[in-house]
Every structure is written in C-alpha cells, then in structure tokens.
Write a protein that holds these residues in place. Structure first.
Motif, PDB file in Angstrom:
ATOM      1  N   LYS A  82       0.840  -1.213   0.000  1.00 34.50           N
ATOM      2  CA  LYS A  82       0.000   0.000   0.000  1.00 34.50           C
ATOM      3  C   LYS A  82       0.870   1.257   0.000  1.00 34.50           C
ATOM      4  CE  LYS A  82      -3.963  -2.103   2.269  1.00 34.50           C
ATOM      5  NZ  LYS A  82      -3.419  -3.385   2.791  1.00 34.50           N
ATOM      6  N   ALA A  83       2.080   1.148   0.547  1.00 36.08           N
ATOM      7  CA  ALA A  83       2.988   2.300   0.575  1.00 36.08           C
ATOM      8  C   ALA A  83       3.802   2.315  -0.721  1.00 36.08           C
ATOM      9  CB  ALA A  83       3.899   2.205   1.797  1.00 36.08           C
ATOM     10  N   PHE A  84       3.144   2.651  -1.824  1.00 33.00           N
ATOM     11  CA  PHE A  84       3.782   2.593  -3.135  1.00 33.00           C
ATOM     12  C   PHE A  84       3.989   4.011  -3.669  1.00 33.00           C
ATOM     13  CE2 PHE A  84       4.365   0.380  -7.292  1.00 33.00           C
ATOM     14  CZ  PHE A  84       5.098  -0.690  -6.816  1.00 33.00           C
ATOM     15  N   THR A  85       4.493   4.129  -4.869  1.00 34.32           N
ATOM     16  CA  THR A  85       4.734   5.446  -5.455  1.00 34.32           C
ATOM     17  C   THR A  85       4.249   5.456  -6.899  1.00 34.32           C
ATOM     18  OG1 THR A  85       6.422   7.148  -5.812  1.00 34.32           O
ATOM     19  CG2 THR A  85       7.064   4.891  -6.284  1.00 34.32           C
ATOM     20  N   GLU A  86       3.957   6.645  -7.401  1.00 34.67           N
ATOM     21  CA  GLU A  86       3.520   6.755  -8.796  1.00 34.67           C
ATOM     22  C   GLU A  86       4.039   8.061  -9.369  1.00 34.67           C
ATOM     23  OE1 GLU A  86      -0.722   6.412  -9.320  1.00 34.67           O
ATOM     24  OE2 GLU A  86      -0.589   6.824 -11.463  1.00 34.67           O
ATOM     25  N   ARG A  87       4.420   8.026 -10.642  1.00 34.68           N
ATOM     26  CA  ARG A  87       4.830   9.248 -11.340  1.00 34.68           C
ATOM     27  C   ARG A  87       3.775   9.612 -12.360  1.00 34.68           C
ATOM     28  NH1 ARG A  87       8.809  12.380 -11.152  1.00 34.68           N
ATOM     29  NH2 ARG A  87      10.425  11.815  -9.682  1.00 34.68           N
ATOM     30  N   LEU A  88       3.398  10.885 -12.390  1.00 29.15           N
ATOM     31  CA  LEU A  88       2.485  11.376 -13.432  1.00 29.15           C
ATOM     32  C   LEU A  88       3.193  12.564 -14.064  1.00 29.15           C
ATOM     33  CD1 LEU A  88      -0.953  11.401 -11.533  1.00 29.15           C
ATOM     34  CD2 LEU A  88      -0.220   9.770 -13.272  1.00 29.15           C
ATOM     35  N   GLY A  89       3.740  12.383 -15.261  1.00 26.82           N
ATOM     36  CA  GLY A  89       4.513  13.460 -15.881  1.00 26.82           C
ATOM     37  C   GLY A  89       5.629  13.878 -14.941  1.00 26.82           C
ATOM     38  N   PRO A  90       5.757  15.189 -14.658  1.00 26.01           N
ATOM     39  CA  PRO A  90       6.854  15.637 -13.793  1.00 26.01           C
ATOM     40  C   PRO A  90       6.541  15.516 -12.296  1.00 26.01           C
ATOM     41  CG  PRO A  90       5.647  17.527 -14.641  1.00 26.01           C
ATOM     42  CD  PRO A  90       4.983  16.309 -15.231  1.00 26.01           C
ATOM     43  N   TYR A  91       5.385  14.959 -11.949  1.00 28.82           N
ATOM     44  CA  TYR A  91       4.961  14.892 -10.539  1.00 28.82           C
ATOM     45  C   TYR A  91       5.189  13.497  -9.969  1.00 28.82           C
ATOM     46  CZ  TYR A  91       2.464  19.175 -11.735  1.00 28.82           C
ATOM     47  OH  TYR A  91       2.143  20.443 -12.161  1.00 28.82           O
ATOM     48  N   ARG A  92       5.638  13.448  -8.696  1.00 28.79           N
ATOM     49  CA  ARG A  92       5.746  12.155  -8.001  1.00 28.79           C
ATOM     50  C   ARG A  92       4.770  12.137  -6.826  1.00 28.79           C
ATOM     51  NH1 ARG A  92       7.197   9.118  -3.813  1.00 28.79           N
ATOM     52  NH2 ARG A  92       7.328  10.994  -2.538  1.00 28.79           N
ATOM     53  N   PHE A  93       4.172  10.983  -6.593  1.00 31.50           N
ATOM     54  CA  PHE A  93       3.209  10.841  -5.490  1.00 31.50           C
ATOM     55  C   PHE A  93       3.554   9.618  -4.646  1.00 31.50           C
ATOM     56  CE2 PHE A  93       1.096  12.979  -8.916  1.00 31.50           C
ATOM     57  CZ  PHE A  93       0.345  13.967  -8.303  1.00 31.50           C
ATOM     58  N   ASP A  94       3.315   9.730  -3.331  1.00 29.43           N
ATOM     59  CA  ASP A  94       3.187   8.540  -2.500  1.00 29.43           C
ATOM     60  C   ASP A  94       1.729   8.150  -2.642  1.00 29.43           C
ATOM     61  OD1 ASP A  94       5.782   8.247  -1.362  1.00 29.43           O
ATOM     62  OD2 ASP A  94       5.395  10.045  -0.170  1.00 29.43           O
ATOM     63  N   THR A  95       1.457   6.895  -3.010  1.00 33.47           N
ATOM     64  CA  THR A  95       0.068   6.573  -3.354  1.00 33.47           C
ATOM     65  C   THR A  95      -0.769   6.160  -2.152  1.00 33.47           C
ATOM     66  OG1 THR A  95       0.734   4.329  -3.880  1.00 33.47           O
ATOM     67  CG2 THR A  95       0.588   5.881  -5.718  1.00 33.47           C
ATOM     68  N   GLY A  96      -0.134   5.792  -1.034  1.00 36.77           N
ATOM     69  CA  GLY A  96      -0.901   5.318   0.124  1.00 36.77           C
ATOM     70  C   GLY A  96      -0.653   6.158   1.353  1.00 36.77           C
TER      71      GLY A  96
END
Ligand code: FAD
Length: 498
Positions: free
Chosen positions: A45-59
């Motif tokens: 659940k503590a994963f990461t995602e990139r959307l274009g130039p943005y990085r997110f912690d997903t959980g």
C-alpha cells in the motif's frame, strides 16, 4: 542439554511493510528468506507513482512512531538514518472548518493547546487535560496491545496477563470515542478534531470504544515525521537493507496456490506466476481472506472470515499535479465536512461516499521539492469511503471529484480544477486489486467494537504448522508502524516454537 534447532528458510508472501519487517528480523537471526510479491517493487500500500513531472506517495502519508523503524534497523546492526532520513514535524497539519475556522496543529501538547485556545475552540487546560488522558491510555495499553501477541485462544495459558487485561478493559471501553470527547470538550469543532483520530485505523468514532483516545498521544506526545524523500523511501530502505542481509526478492510474482507441509519433514509449497517455491516456514503478509483462498478455503478457516460489517473503511484518492501553488496549505491539510455523524453513517451503514466528505490533502512537494516542478504542487486528495460493495465506481468517482473540487475551491477561495495538469485516482476496487486487501479496506477489520483488538488474526496460525501472519489484518493492526510490529511479533512467535 536440549538441541538448538538451526535457523531454517522462510518464504514471505507480500513485500508490504509488515513482510519487509519480518524479512529483516528473520535475516538478522540467520534465516534464509525469500519474499514474493505480485507488484513491481516493495511497499504494498505504501507505493509510489509518477504522473509526468509529478511524483506521489500513493498510500500512507503520515509517519508516526519512528522509533519502531529505528529499532528494526538497529536489530540488523544498521543505523536507520543511513537508510532513510526523516525530519520531525513541528507543525503537523492545517485544519479548516466549514464555518471558516482554521487551526494549525503542532507536535507538542502545549503548542497544540495554545493553538486551540487562539482559534477559540477550547481552553488550553481542556486540551492539556485530554492529552494527559490520552497519554495514560497509551502507556497502559500499548505494552500488551502493540508489543505482545494476544490470541484469545491462548490467553488462558498466560495468567500473568489477566490483571493487565482487566485493567485495560476498564479503560473507556464502555463509552464511544465521541462520548469521551463530549465529556472533555463543549465545542463541536474540538470534538470533531479528536473524533477524526478514529479514522487512523479506519473506524467510526460514534461506535469505536473510547480507548482509541490513546491515538492523539502518538502524534502530540511522541511526534510525527516527514521522510526526506517521501514515504516511499521507507520500503525502499527496508528492501535495500534486507538485500544486504541476503534476502531475495521476486517481484511480478503472483502466488496462485499454496500447499501446507505434508508430513513431519515437509515444507510449504507456493505455486506462483514465476514458478514453484518451497520453504520450512511461511509468512503471510496478505489479507487472511485472500491467503485462505490460496489454500482452497478449507472449511476450518471460515472462522477467520471477516463479515463486511466489521471491515475498516476504504478510501477514494485523487492524485493531481497542479500547475499552481497554494500558500494557505501545508504538508497535511484537513477540510472538515459539515455533518460528521452523517459522514460515518454514509460510510458504515449506507455504504456510500459521503455527500459532503471531510477531505484530506497531502502535498509532499512542500517538503520534497523534486516531487513537483517549480511553481506547482502534487496533491494527494483523500476522502474516506466504504469498502468495495455494490457501488458503481465509474459513476461515483467523477461525481465525487466534482464535489471535492468545488468544496476545496470554496474553502480556499482559489481556482483548483483548471490547474490540474496530470491526474489519476484510486478507488476501493483498485486498492483491492493492487494490494490484495479484502474489498479495498485500508486497515483490515475496524476497531468499532471493544472486542476488535482480540478478534484480529493472530500472528501464529493455530490451524497449520509453520505458518505466521503479519500486516494490517493481523495483530496488532494497520498503519505503518503497527504492521512493522506485526512482522516482528510474527517472527517472535516462530522463534518461541522453532
Ligand atoms: C490510501 C491509503 C492511505 C493510508 N494512510 C496511512 C497513513 O497516513 N499512515 C499510516 O500509518 N498508514 C496508512 N495507511 C495504511 C498503511 O498503508 C498500511 O496499514 C500498511 O502499509 C499495510 O502494510 P502491510 O504489511 O499490511 O502490507 P500491504 O501494504 O497490504 O502489502 C501486501 C502486499 O502483498 C502483495 N500480495 C497480495 N496478494 C498477493 C499474492 N497472491 N501474491 C503475491 N503478492 C501478493 C501485494 O501486492 C502487496 O504488495 C494507508 C493506506 C492507504 C491505502
């Protein structure tokens, strides 16, 4: 002299934080460990995602009880700071009420209490008295509930625990969390502020026992931290240390079926999308429901099925790359909805996303500049939601998105929708699919009843030999530090009987 059995080999299904903690502890005790996970990397659940130039912690986004991680790394002979850095937060979160009241929460009881007083929500001494109550609850209950294993079936064999248990049962189990807050605060905003802590384990403050009033002490007595590169640095750091200790990882590796040990010397066998694995002992870091499915749902495992009414809440999360900045906001932001009891009725009884939900916004770019381009922010926007049921999420998601944008624009008096440059979302079915979490519930069974702590899946199986459980659905429950403790408790159970 009794012969000491040598360390064996272990298979762990799931590279969530609980599975990683078990791997680190086992490796530090000389075990050979393999970890299998269906995802492309560690974290669950503590994963990461990139959307274009943005990085997110997903959980998860809020890190508490950092010493739990320090102790884990120390056990392996390493210094946690050499693997991931974390800054203590002085200001923890910004709170916004529909009537325009705003408040900043700080990590010490005194500064928090002064903040309440300045906002006209509660007197300093009321808040301090409540936080003292919270501290006492925490200190009396955690040695047993967080640092020990409680399986109701074996409690009768541990009479030393009985007096402690009786003492804890007297700790506000007869009142709901909301009733406790009514007894401390006259102002509904103060009650709402502290009621929200029930959501830290996916529970309902109008049903959950008053014992959950121990949670605020975790934040205001013990502190909160921001990992320097974001939450995802935590599973990466744990995985790196585990590899250094010889742990092997197999990703994109879905366990499809399991066979328990056949006879005395046999081991567990896992059939996966990447071949067959065998080991002396098996650790499940996945939801017990899914786990027993891999064994073919034998009738004797039905006692561990969790009825839908006992599940913790799920979430609907939007990830927005915004080409704008919002100075009124901080790292963690809470925008309360207008009808708090109605919000929990929607989630736990009507099984709907609330009409006017409380909105949580986490913006890691405030602390990790590389997470968004200059002049932009990465918004993780979460509303509590029921676990997956009959809802049609393809219809629910766009409708909630519009309501959330309208609410945030009104509250901040700024445009938001037109600045969204990149976006994606995650709803309960996606959480279930990506992490194996039953119906997408975030924390396994909820804590809506005083018996909940005793009903969590035990760390050691009483049904199968050499089988152990860790993670959010097992004892002591969900949340990052707790699942780390669950991994360690599961290993402790193994070592007791190995
Ligand atoms: C949106 C969201 C917000 C949250 N916010 C917070 C927060 O702010 N603070 C906090 O402390 N906690 C928070 N949590 C909860 C926290 O993330 C979890 O309690 C914790 O990370 C769960 O860890 P775990 O050990 O149970 O493993 P999980 O993270 O559940 O990982 C289980 C792993 O098992 C794998 N798996 C499942 N089935 C199989 C199979 N058949 N074969 C192979 N692999 C399989 C999955 O791919 C997954 O990687 C949040 C969770 C979510 C989703």
């Amino acid at each position: 002299m009794a012969a000491v059995k040598k360390a064996g080999n272990a298979l762990i299904i799931g590279a969530g934080l609980g599975g990683l903690a078990a791997a680190l502890e086992l490796a530090s005790r000389g075990w050979r460990v393999q970890v299998l996970d269906q995802r492309s990397g560690p974290g669950g659940k503590a994963f990461t995602e990139r959307l274009g130039p943005y990085r997110f912690d997903t959980g998860p986004s809020l890190l508490t009880l950092l010493p739990v991680f320090d102790e884990l790394f120390a056990l392996t002979g390493a210094d946690r700071e050499a693997y991931f850095g974390a800054r203590p937060l002085e200001e923890i979160a910004r709170y916004f009420w529909p009537d325009g009241t705003a408040l900043r929460s700080f990590s010490s009881p005194r500064t928090l209490a002064d903040s309440f007083s300045r906002a006209g929500i509660a007197r300093t001494r009321e808040v301090l008295a409540y936080l003292e109550h919270s501290r006492k609850l925490y200190e009396r209950s955690t040695p047993l509930f967080l640092y020990d294993t409680i399986d109701p079936r074996s409690l009768w064999r541990r009479p030393a625990l009985w007096p402690r248990l009786l003492g804890i049962l007297g700790l506000d189990t007869g009142r709901t969390l909301h009733e406790v807050h009514r007894s401390f605060f006259r102002d509904s905003r103060a009650r709402q502020f502290f009621d929200r802590y029930a959501t830290y384990n996916g529970s309902n403050p109008y049903e959950a026992p008053g014992t959950l009033a121990l949670i605020p002490h975790v934040e205001y007595g013990l502190g909160a931290w921001a990992p320097e590169g974001g939450i995802y640095t935590i599973p990466l750091a744990m995985e790196r240390r585990a590899r250094e200790m010889g742990v092997e990882f197999c990703y994109a590796c879905t366990v499809e079926s399991l066979a328990p040990p056949a006879g005395e010397g046999g081991g567990w066998i896992a059939e996966t999308s990447r071949g067959s694995f065998e080991a002396d002992v098996l650790f499940s870091n996945i939801d017990p429901q899914g786990f027993y499915g891999l064994l073919g749902d034998p009738p004797r495992t039905r006692r561990y099925q969790v009825e839908d009414s006992r599940l913790s809440s799920s979430a609907l999360v939007f990830y927005w790359g915004l080409g704008n900045t919002y100075p009124q906001t901080g790292l963690h932001n809470i925008f309360f909805g207008s009808d708090y009891p109605g919000e929990f009725r929607s989630i736990f009884q009507d099984r709907q996303v609330p009409e006017d939900p409380t909105i949580y916004v986490n913006i890691t770019a405030k602390y990790v500049p590389g997470d968004a381009p200059e002049g932009s922010e990465n918004w993780f926007v979460l509303v509590n939601a029921p676990p997956r049921g009959e809802q049609n999420w393809d219809e629910v998601v766009p409708a909630v998105r519009e309501r959330v944008i309208a609410s945030l624009e009104r509250r901040l008096d700024r445009d938001i929708g037109r600045y969204i440059q990149e976006e994606s979302w995650l709803a309960p079915p996606g959480i279930e699919e990506l992490t194996g979490s039953y119906r997408g519930s975030l924390y396994g069974p909820s804590s809506n009843h005083w018996k909940s702590a005793f009903l969590r899946h035990p760390n050691k199986s009483s049904l199968y030999r050499h089988l152990y459980f860790c993670g959010g659905s097992a004892h002591p429950g969900g949340g990052m530090p707790l699942v780390v403790l669950s991994g360690r408790l599961a290993v402790r159970e193994l070592l007791r009987s190995w």
